[in-house]
Design a protein around this motif. Structure first.
Motif, PDB file in Angstrom:
ATOM      1  N   TYR A 112       0.851  -1.184   0.000  1.00  8.16           N
ATOM      2  CA  TYR A 112       0.000   0.000   0.000  1.00  8.16           C
ATOM      3  C   TYR A 112       0.885   1.231   0.000  1.00  8.16           C
ATOM      4  CZ  TYR A 112      -4.036  -2.866   1.249  1.00  8.16           C
ATOM      5  OH  TYR A 112      -5.041  -3.790   1.266  1.00  8.16           O
ATOM      6  N   SER A 132       1.288   8.386  -2.548  1.00  6.59           N
ATOM      7  CA  SER A 132       2.389   9.263  -2.950  1.00  6.59           C
ATOM      8  C   SER A 132       1.988  10.721  -2.810  1.00  6.59           C
ATOM      9  CB  SER A 132       2.777   8.989  -4.399  1.00  6.59           C
ATOM     10  OG  SER A 132       3.218   7.664  -4.555  1.00  6.59           O
ATOM     11  N   LYS A 144      -1.738   9.975  -6.316  1.00  5.62           N
ATOM     12  CA  LYS A 144      -1.384   8.625  -6.748  1.00  5.62           C
ATOM     13  C   LYS A 144      -1.353   7.685  -5.550  1.00  5.62           C
ATOM     14  CE  LYS A 144       2.188   5.956  -9.040  1.00  5.62           C
ATOM     15  NZ  LYS A 144       3.538   5.937  -9.599  1.00  5.62           N
ATOM     16  N   TYR A 145      -1.958   6.510  -5.732  1.00  2.76           N
ATOM     17  CA  TYR A 145      -1.888   5.496  -4.679  1.00  2.76           C
ATOM     18  C   TYR A 145      -1.754   4.119  -5.310  1.00  2.76           C
ATOM     19  CZ  TYR A 145      -6.932   4.891  -5.528  1.00  2.76           C
ATOM     20  OH  TYR A 145      -8.161   4.668  -6.099  1.00  2.76           O
ATOM     21  N   GLU A 146      -1.240   3.184  -4.506  1.00  5.69           N
ATOM     22  CA  GLU A 146      -1.021   1.818  -4.974  1.00  5.69           C
ATOM     23  C   GLU A 146      -1.631   0.833  -3.996  1.00  5.69           C
ATOM     24  OE1 GLU A 146       3.119   1.114  -5.866  1.00  5.69           O
ATOM     25  OE2 GLU A 146       3.304   3.093  -6.792  1.00  5.69           O
ATOM     26  N   GLY A 174      -3.015  -2.612  -7.980  1.00  4.55           N
ATOM     27  CA  GLY A 174      -2.404  -1.806  -9.023  1.00  4.55           C
ATOM     28  C   GLY A 174      -2.194  -0.376  -8.581  1.00  4.55           C
ATOM     29  N   GLY A 175      -1.755   0.454  -9.509  1.00  2.00           N
ATOM     30  CA  GLY A 175      -1.520   1.867  -9.245  1.00  2.00           C
ATOM     31  C   GLY A 175      -2.648   2.705  -9.824  1.00  2.00           C
ATOM     32  N   TYR A 176      -3.033   3.763  -9.117  1.00  2.00           N
ATOM     33  CA  TYR A 176      -4.169   4.591  -9.514  1.00  2.00           C
ATOM     34  C   TYR A 176      -3.871   6.068  -9.330  1.00  2.00           C
ATOM     35  CZ  TYR A 176      -6.661   0.202  -9.355  1.00  2.00           C
ATOM     36  OH  TYR A 176      -7.053  -1.085  -9.592  1.00  2.00           O
ATOM     37  N   LEU A 177      -4.521   6.885 -10.147  1.00  2.00           N
ATOM     38  CA  LEU A 177      -4.490   8.336 -10.012  1.00  2.00           C
ATOM     39  C   LEU A 177      -5.907   8.815  -9.750  1.00  2.00           C
ATOM     40  CD1 LEU A 177      -2.201   9.555 -12.931  1.00  2.00           C
ATOM     41  CD2 LEU A 177      -1.694   9.621 -10.492  1.00  2.00           C
TER      42      LEU A 177
END
Length: 92
Positions: free
Chosen positions: A3, A6, A20-22, A52-55
């Motif tokens: 987790y 950013s 941004k987060y993962e 996954g990674g998200y914006l």
């Protein structure tokens, strides 16, 4: 594989910023924006988001759709036992 929340970019921002987060696994995610006084002004809830990674984009509006004042804001992510906060600066 872990987790992560950013730092938003750009920071300071106007008119929009990306957060941004993962996620390492399928997770329910809640993201909240608080003002300097600790009042919640915006929130998002996403159920069963895959790993996954998200914006996530925020344009400086509150829940009513009105622009917030220039100042310091905090983004707080919560997913299961994971919780993290970042500081953001909004400039008009």
């Amino acid at each position: 594989s872990r987790y992560l929340l950013s730092q938003n970019f750009p920071n300071p921002f106007n008119p929009i910023t990306a957060i941004k987060y993962e996620l390492p696994e399928l997770s329910d995610v809640s993201l909240y924006i608080y003002d300097i006084r600790g009042r919640q002004i915006k929130s998002w809830s996403i159920e069963e988001q895959p790993a996954g990674g998200y914006l996530l984009f925020w344009n400086g509006d509150n829940e009513a759709g009105k622009q917030v004042a220039t100042g310091v804001y905090f983004a707080h992510i919560q997913s299961g036992d994971f919780s993290q906060v970042i500081k953001m600066v909004y400039l008009k």
